[in-house]
Design an enzyme around this catalytic site. Structure first.
Site, PDB file in Angstrom:
ATOM      1  N   ASP A  84       0.795  -1.223   0.000  1.00 30.26           N
ATOM      2  CA  ASP A  84       0.000   0.000   0.000  1.00 30.26           C
ATOM      3  C   ASP A  84       0.830   1.276   0.000  1.00 30.26           C
ATOM      4  OD1 ASP A  84      -2.037  -1.791   0.139  1.00 30.26           O
ATOM      5  OD2 ASP A  84      -2.743  -1.244   2.136  1.00 30.26           O
ATOM      6  N   GLU A  91      -4.613  -0.472  -3.375  1.00 27.57           N
ATOM      7  CA  GLU A  91      -4.369  -0.805  -1.968  1.00 27.57           C
ATOM      8  C   GLU A  91      -5.155  -2.068  -1.618  1.00 27.57           C
ATOM      9  OE1 GLU A  91      -5.183   2.597   0.429  1.00 27.57           O
ATOM     10  OE2 GLU A  91      -3.554   3.784  -0.420  1.00 27.57           O
ATOM     11  N   LEU A  92      -4.649  -3.194  -2.079  1.00 25.11           N
ATOM     12  CA  LEU A  92      -5.307  -4.480  -1.901  1.00 25.11           C
ATOM     13  C   LEU A  92      -4.287  -5.493  -1.377  1.00 25.11           C
ATOM     14  CD1 LEU A  92      -7.222  -4.552  -5.308  1.00 25.11           C
ATOM     15  CD2 LEU A  92      -8.234  -4.119  -3.062  1.00 25.11           C
ATOM     16  N   HIS A 236     -27.478 -21.797 -17.218  1.00 23.71           N
ATOM     17  CA  HIS A 236     -28.792 -21.254 -16.877  1.00 23.71           C
ATOM     18  C   HIS A 236     -29.411 -22.034 -15.724  1.00 23.71           C
ATOM     19  CE1 HIS A 236     -32.491 -19.086 -17.603  1.00 23.71           C
ATOM     20  NE2 HIS A 236     -33.164 -20.242 -17.534  1.00 23.71           N
TER      21      HIS A 236
END
Length: 256
Positions: A84, A91-92, A236
């Site tokens: 960071d 910022e991970l 689906h």
């Protein structure tokens, strides 16, 4: 979120918190006040590098304390940084971990592979999650120009919620008949027309967006095109199948 009953106060900040028994009275900058059971702060953070005396090692941080890098190098060749505190990087935590692993391999494992920050998936875990990979529509237009960008999108309701006939919160209903819950999902692909409509931005709002986005991140990392999305058979009923049949573009002016 508002239609589920969440209340937002826009353009104001808390100015005072006062304990009243087991509750908390919050006064806001517009003079109003409300009572809450719990107050949670999300104040953000900054790179706390000023106390490290980086100048003694010759490292020059940005004015905001973050470090400008090239392939994890600071301006001093043998000093590196990840995470960071790096200027311009997301910022991970997973980004910091991956960058650190790759840096260690280059330093000690004879690797030459550097971190690719182009298609980093991330998600905002709100009640209806938002996940994305790559460029936002706005950033794509700024980068490539409006003539080279095609945006495919569709708004719909998740079957698991539509089947239950969920209603809007009463505070959001204009009258007794205005109870239909609005669409809960948005699927969007941002495509680069000059590169066979390569997908440069993936965006999804809806349930489990984090799980959906993680899978599609691999496709974008591998350079997937809109045509390849169209060739895939959808599962689906799922929300993710919407990406296999996107046909309406923003440029068409048609309802999506």
């Amino acid at each position: 979120m508002e239609d589920t009953g969440t209340k937002f106060k826009r353009g104001v900040t808390p100015t005072q918190l006062l304990r009243t028994g087991s509750d908390i009275q919050v006064t806001f900058s517009d003079g109003t006040s409300e009572i809450f059971h719990t107050v949670l702060y999300a104040t953000g953070r900054e790179a706390d590098t000023r106390g490290l005396n980086l100048s003694a090692a010759g490292v020059t941080p940005h004015d905001n304390g973050k470090l400008p890098l090239v392939d994890d190098h600071t301006n001093v060749p043998n000093i590196f940084a990840v995470g960071d505190a790096v200027l311009g990087n997301p910022e991970l935590t997973p980004v910091a971990i991956k960058a650190g692993e790759m840096l260690a391999r280059r330093l000690f494992g004879q690797s030459t592979e550097v971190m690719d920050y182009s298609f980093i998936p991330t998600t905002i875990f709100t009640p209806f999650e938002y996940g994305c990979v790559g460029l936002s529509e706005q950033k794509a237009l700024e980068t490539y120009g409006s003539e080279d960008i095609e945006v495919y999108l569709s708004e719909f309701s998740s079957l698991e919620l539509a089947a239950a006939h969920r209603k809007k919160a009463k505070s959001r209903q204009e009258d007794e008949f205005d109870d239909a819950f609005p669409p809960t999902c948005l699927a969007k692909l941002v495509c680069l027309k000059s590169d066979m409509e390569r997908v440069v931005g993936f965006h999804f709002v809806g349930p489990n967006a984090g799980e959906i986005t993680q899978g599609f991140a691999l496709a974008l990392h591998c350079g997937v095109t809109k045509a390849q999305f169209d060739q895939v058979v959808g599962i689906h009923p799922t929300d993710a199948e919407s990406f296999m049949s996107l046909a309406t573009t923003r440029a068409s002016g048609e309802s999506w």
